[in-house]
Design a protein around this motif. Structure first.
Motif, PDB file in Angstrom:
ATOM      1  N   UNK A  33      43.562  28.316  52.609  1.00  9.90           N
ATOM      2  CA  UNK A  33      43.106  29.250  53.396  1.00  9.90           C
ATOM      3  C   UNK A  33      41.965  30.113  52.534  1.00  9.90           C
ATOM      4  N   UNK A  34      41.622  31.095  53.253  1.00  3.24           N
ATOM      5  CA  UNK A  34      40.558  32.120  52.674  1.00  3.24           C
ATOM      6  C   UNK A  34      41.460  33.526  52.101  1.00  3.24           C
ATOM      7  N   UNK A  35      42.798  33.583  52.223  1.00  2.95           N
ATOM      8  CA  UNK A  35      43.477  34.608  52.069  1.00  2.95           C
ATOM      9  C   UNK A  35      43.297  35.165  50.302  1.00  2.95           C
ATOM     10  N   UNK A  36      43.526  34.149  49.500  1.00  5.77           N
ATOM     11  CA  UNK A  36      43.598  34.567  48.253  1.00  5.77           C
ATOM     12  C   UNK A  36      42.107  35.010  47.803  1.00  5.77           C
ATOM     13  N   UNK A  37      41.108  34.030  48.360  1.00  5.74           N
ATOM     14  CA  UNK A  37      39.649  34.483  47.840  1.00  5.74           C
ATOM     15  C   UNK A  37      39.344  36.144  48.330  1.00  5.74           C
ATOM     16  N   UNK A  38      39.642  36.372  49.729  1.00  5.10           N
ATOM     17  CA  UNK A  38      39.304  37.654  50.185  1.00  5.10           C
ATOM     18  C   UNK A  38      40.005  38.906  49.415  1.00  5.10           C
ATOM     19  N   UNK A  39      41.371  38.480  49.418  1.00  7.98           N
ATOM     20  CA  UNK A  39      42.173  39.442  48.795  1.00  7.98           C
ATOM     21  C   UNK A  39      41.842  39.848  47.242  1.00  7.98           C
ATOM     22  N   UNK A  40      41.724  39.003  46.607  1.00  9.14           N
ATOM     23  CA  UNK A  40      41.402  38.833  45.116  1.00  9.14           C
ATOM     24  C   UNK A  40      40.036  39.528  45.061  1.00  9.14           C
ATOM     25  N   UNK A  41      38.938  39.212  45.671  1.00 11.52           N
ATOM     26  CA  UNK A  41      37.905  39.636  45.652  1.00 11.52           C
ATOM     27  C   UNK A  41      37.868  41.134  45.681  1.00 11.52           C
ATOM     28  N   UNK A  42      38.723  41.584  47.040  1.00 14.66           N
ATOM     29  CA  UNK A  42      38.812  43.135  46.867  1.00 14.66           C
ATOM     30  C   UNK A  42      39.491  43.862  45.831  1.00 14.66           C
ATOM     31  N   UNK A  43      40.308  43.219  45.076  1.00 17.56           N
ATOM     32  CA  UNK A  43      40.939  43.631  43.864  1.00 17.56           C
ATOM     33  C   UNK A  43      40.149  43.846  42.739  1.00 17.56           C
ATOM     34  N   UNK A  51      40.515  45.521  51.986  1.00 14.39           N
ATOM     35  CA  UNK A  51      40.392  46.685  51.832  1.00 14.39           C
ATOM     36  C   UNK A  51      41.672  47.428  51.303  1.00 14.39           C
ATOM     37  N   UNK A  52      42.796  46.559  51.259  1.00  9.45           N
ATOM     38  CA  UNK A  52      43.884  47.201  50.679  1.00  9.45           C
ATOM     39  C   UNK A  52      43.983  47.080  49.138  1.00  9.45           C
ATOM     40  N   UNK A  53      43.186  45.929  48.719  1.00  8.72           N
ATOM     41  CA  UNK A  53      43.255  45.473  47.375  1.00  8.72           C
ATOM     42  C   UNK A  53      42.157  46.516  46.710  1.00  8.72           C
ATOM     43  N   UNK A  54      41.085  46.641  47.285  1.00 10.45           N
ATOM     44  CA  UNK A  54      39.909  47.656  47.200  1.00 10.45           C
ATOM     45  C   UNK A  54      40.277  49.205  46.870  1.00 10.45           C
ATOM     46  N   UNK A  55      40.915  49.430  47.720  1.00 10.61           N
ATOM     47  CA  UNK A  55      41.220  50.797  47.784  1.00 10.61           C
ATOM     48  C   UNK A  55      42.393  51.104  46.606  1.00 10.61           C
ATOM     49  N   UNK A  56      43.385  50.333  46.431  1.00  9.46           N
ATOM     50  CA  UNK A  56      44.495  50.364  45.509  1.00  9.46           C
ATOM     51  C   UNK A  56      43.813  50.538  43.861  1.00  9.46           C
ATOM     52  N   UNK A  57      43.007  49.283  43.868  1.00  8.46           N
ATOM     53  CA  UNK A  57      42.506  49.173  42.518  1.00  8.46           C
ATOM     54  C   UNK A  57      41.283  50.055  42.113  1.00  8.46           C
ATOM     55  N   UNK A  58      40.704  50.660  43.169  1.00  4.85           N
ATOM     56  CA  UNK A  58      39.509  51.635  42.815  1.00  4.85           C
ATOM     57  C   UNK A  58      40.245  53.052  42.668  1.00  4.85           C
ATOM     58  N   UNK A  59      41.339  53.108  43.165  1.00  2.00           N
ATOM     59  CA  UNK A  59      42.031  54.526  43.121  1.00  2.00           C
ATOM     60  C   UNK A  59      41.510  55.749  43.995  1.00  2.00           C
TER      61      UNK A  59
END
Length: 195
Positions: free
Chosen positions: A63-73, A139-147
């Motif tokens: 599915x698209x889950x890993x692609x989307x989440x990991x790109x956010x990270x 956005x969860x991955x993006x916010x966490x990793x961007x600080x």
């Protein structure tokens, strides 16, 4: 000072190469294998004025889950690198963005503390083949990793496409304001002296 960065991530689920230029013009060169997500990333780049290049190969046969989440990270990691010590930035940004019947509020604090506060209920589960819940994962991955502290709230809306697109655009506008250099700021915009 150039505010550019590259980040990569390779796992059994995804292989991602990504670059950002915080002082760009909003140019996007995006290939994730997920059409709607590509559309959202292009909107994010355009409205943040952050140049963005993304190459993601993911296990979309699952599915698209890993692609989307990991790109956010990975995008979050690149943003953190590009921000460096955060000297001279505005730090805070906010936006209220409409798209037809949808209206989304976004607020950003480049705080060093990566947290997402998400209040974006989306009725339909899909936009085409895209699972609407993946907006939260990105956005969860993006916010966490961007600080960054990122608040996203749906004020009103019915159409899932409009809601997600307004969310990406609102986040982009708030991020643009927060990472912009402020000529009046000397050093890091914090009473602590660091972010």
């Amino acid at each position: 000072m150039t505010r550019t960065a590259k980040a990569v991530r390779a796992t059994a689920e995804t292989d991602i190469g990504l670059s950002v230029d915080l002082d760009g013009t909003g140019e996007a060169d995006v290939e994730t294998g997920v059409g709607f997500f590509d559309h959202m990333l292009c909107a994010l780049a355009r409205h943040s004025l952050i140049d963005l290049t993304v190459r993601t190969k993911g296990d979309t046969e699952v599915d698209d889950h890993h692609t989307v989440e990991d790109t956010g990270i990975v995008l979050g990691q690149a943003l953190r690198k590009a921000l460096g010590d955060k000297r001279g930035i505005r730090r805070f940004g906010s936006a209220l963005v409409p798209l037809d019947e949808a209206l989304v509020m976004a607020a950003v604090d480049v705080s060093g503390r990566g947290e997402l506060y998400w209040d974006v209920p989306i009725g339909p589960d899909k936009v085409g083949t895209f699972d609407t819940e993946l907006g939260h994962e990105f956005f969860c991955g993006l916010a966490r990793e961007a600080g960054i502290t990122l608040h996203l709230r749906l004020v009103c809306g019915e159409n899932a496409h409009h809601i997600l697109e307004a969310t990406f655009k609102a986040a982009a506008r708030a991020l643009r304001e927060a990472v912009e250099p402020d000529p009046r700021v000397e050093g890091v915009p914090s009473t602590k002296g660091s972010l």
